[in-house]
Write a protein that holds these residues in place. Structure first.
Motif, short mmCIF file in Angstrom:
data_model
loop_
_atom_site.label_atom_id
_atom_site.label_comp_id
_atom_site.label_asym_id
_atom_site.label_seq_id
_atom_site.Cartn_x
_atom_site.Cartn_y
_atom_site.Cartn_z
N HIS A 181 0.86 -1.31 -0.01
CA HIS A 181 0.06 -0.26 0.04
C HIS A 181 0.98 1.37 0.14
CE1 HIS A 181 1.01 0.76 4.14
NE2 HIS A 181 0.67 -0.32 4.42
N GLY A 182 0.06 2.30 -0.10
CA GLY A 182 0.83 3.47 -0.35
C GLY A 182 0.87 4.23 1.30
N GLY A 183 1.54 5.53 1.41
CA GLY A 183 1.88 5.81 2.67
C GLY A 183 1.00 6.94 3.25
N GLY A 184 -0.23 7.35 2.76
CA GLY A 184 -1.13 8.27 2.89
C GLY A 184 -1.68 8.06 4.37
N PRO A 185 -2.22 8.78 5.14
CA PRO A 185 -2.87 8.72 6.31
C PRO A 185 -4.09 7.73 6.33
CG PRO A 185 -3.45 10.74 5.61
CD PRO A 185 -2.40 10.28 4.63
N GLY A 186 -3.94 6.72 7.32
CA GLY A 186 -5.21 5.79 7.52
C GLY A 186 -4.83 4.76 6.31
N ALA A 187 -3.73 4.69 5.77
CA ALA A 187 -3.42 3.33 4.71
C ALA A 187 -3.18 2.15 5.60
CB ALA A 187 -2.40 4.05 3.91
N SER A 188 -3.48 1.11 4.76
CA SER A 188 -3.25 -0.39 4.99
C SER A 188 -3.46 -1.13 3.84
CB SER A 188 -3.96 -0.80 6.49
OG SER A 188 -5.44 -1.09 5.92
N GLY A 189 -3.00 -2.34 3.94
CA GLY A 189 -3.17 -3.30 2.66
C GLY A 189 -4.51 -3.43 2.53
N VAL A 190 -5.32 -3.84 3.49
CA VAL A 190 -6.63 -4.23 3.16
C VAL A 190 -7.69 -2.87 2.56
CG1 VAL A 190 -8.98 -4.80 3.69
CG2 VAL A 190 -6.91 -6.18 4.61
N SER A 191 -7.48 -1.63 3.33
CA SER A 191 -7.98 -0.50 3.08
C SER A 191 -7.77 0.12 1.67
CB SER A 191 -7.78 0.58 4.08
OG SER A 191 -6.47 1.18 3.96
N ASN A 192 -6.72 -0.19 1.18
CA ASN A 192 -6.27 0.24 -0.19
C ASN A 192 -6.59 -0.75 -1.06
OD1 ASN A 192 -4.45 2.35 1.59
ND2 ASN A 192 -3.16 2.42 -0.24
N TYR A 193 -6.79 -1.87 -1.03
CA TYR A 193 -6.90 -3.02 -2.03
C TYR A 193 -8.01 -3.75 -2.14
CZ TYR A 193 -2.05 -1.64 -3.24
OH TYR A 193 -0.92 -0.94 -3.70
N HIS A 194 -8.94 -3.52 -0.94
CA HIS A 194 -9.90 -4.66 -0.64
C HIS A 194 -10.80 -4.57 -2.05
CE1 HIS A 194 -13.34 -1.32 -0.05
NE2 HIS A 194 -12.25 -0.84 0.49
N GLN A 195 -10.95 -3.45 -2.53
CA GLN A 195 -12.21 -3.36 -3.92
C GLN A 195 -11.55 -4.15 -4.89
OE1 GLN A 195 -10.27 -0.50 -2.62
NE2 GLN A 195 -8.90 -0.63 -4.25
#
Length: 285
Positions: A33-47
């Motif tokens: 995932h990227g480095g923005g606030p609130g980023a994580s593997g699942v939040s960035n790629y779940h869709q």
């Protein structure tokens, strides 16, 4: 967040605990995932999981400092860059999971880690997908870029708010209207963990001390994996024009540019992203 069944692990490394989510079966695809606030593997790629988990064993680590993973200290960040720390932690994590060879995909900060991993252990990376990666790019315009300034601003000046998260998302994408109040609220709520906020201040201070990302562009020739670059033409964070050095220095490389698209290709051009990644990596299993 997704109908796909996720397996969650906490992997112990010599640096600290790394949180990993995974789904699907098949060739391993590690997604950073990227480095923005609130980023994580699942939040960035779940869709993207419903499509990608049909073809791959998708492994999504939370990088050090993010999601459920440990938070590097100021001393850690003084001794090594966040990318060096992440590469060490991720190789230990993959070793612990018994993963020797894998496809690797990274966006922004995660793209920097992906480049560094492919440079350090080229024999382990079978296919590489980079979406506007940090470190491998040389900006044509002034830095920090507009998107980088918005990231630095988010936790400063009174701290996080939903309005600031909405501004951050507007900078990350070409058409913010496709991301409604529910997306803003979810990402805002993900950004409120106190330990993550404390880490983010250390992380930004460390970037300032080091004058930005590691200059990974100097060793792009060490990448041996077939590489697909995905870039939004209208990216205001890692700007498209800086991709030229990657095209010149990576031996086996191709580029796909999306018009009317910003920094979050996997969201803004979801179906095209999933098709391109699947087709590219399927031929390199």
């Amino acid at each position: 967040m997704t109908d796909v069944s996720l397996k969650h692990h906490q992997v112990t490394t010599s640096l600290g605990e790394i949180a990993v989510a995974e789904a699907g079966e098949g060739p391993v695809l590690v997604m950073l995932h990227g480095g923005g606030p609130g980023a994580s593997g699942v939040s960035n790629y779940h869709q993207n999981l419903p499509a990608l988990a049909q073809r791959f064993r998708v492994v999504m680590p939370d990088q050090p400092g993010f999601g459920g993973s440990y938070r590097p200290t100021e001393a850690d960040l003084d001794a090594r860059s966040i990318t060096e720390i992440t590469v060490d932690a991720l190789f230990q994590t993959l070793d612990a999971l018994g993963i020797e060879r894998f496809h690797l995909l990274g966006n922004s900060l995660g793209g920097a880690a992906a480049i560094a991993m492919a440079q350090a252990r080229p024999e382990r990376v079978t296919g590489l997908v980079l979406m506007a990666p940090g470190g491998g790019w040389l900006p044509f315009g002034p830095t920090p870029t507009e998107g980088q300034k918005e990231m630095f601003r988010y936790y400063n000046g009174g701290g996080p708010t939903e309005k600031k998260m909405a501004n951050f998302i507007r900078t990350m994408v070409f058409d913010h209207k496709q991301f409604g109040a529910d997306v803003v609220k979810a990402r805002y709520e993900n950004s409120l963990d106190e330990s993550h906020i404390e880490f983010y201040h250390r992380y930004n201070a460390a970037f300032a001390k080091r004058h930005g990302m590691d200059p990974l562009w100097r060793d792009l020739h060490k990448i041996k994996a077939p590489t697909l670059l995905l870039w939004g033409r209208d990216d205001r964070t890692i700007t498209f024009e800086g991709a030229q050095i990657m095209l010149k220095q990576i031996r086996d490389v191709q580029l796909h540019v999306f018009g009317n698209c910003g920094h979050w290709v996997q969201l803004e051009r979801r179906h095209e992203f999933e098709r391109l990644v699947t087709d590219f990596l399927r031929e390199r299993a």
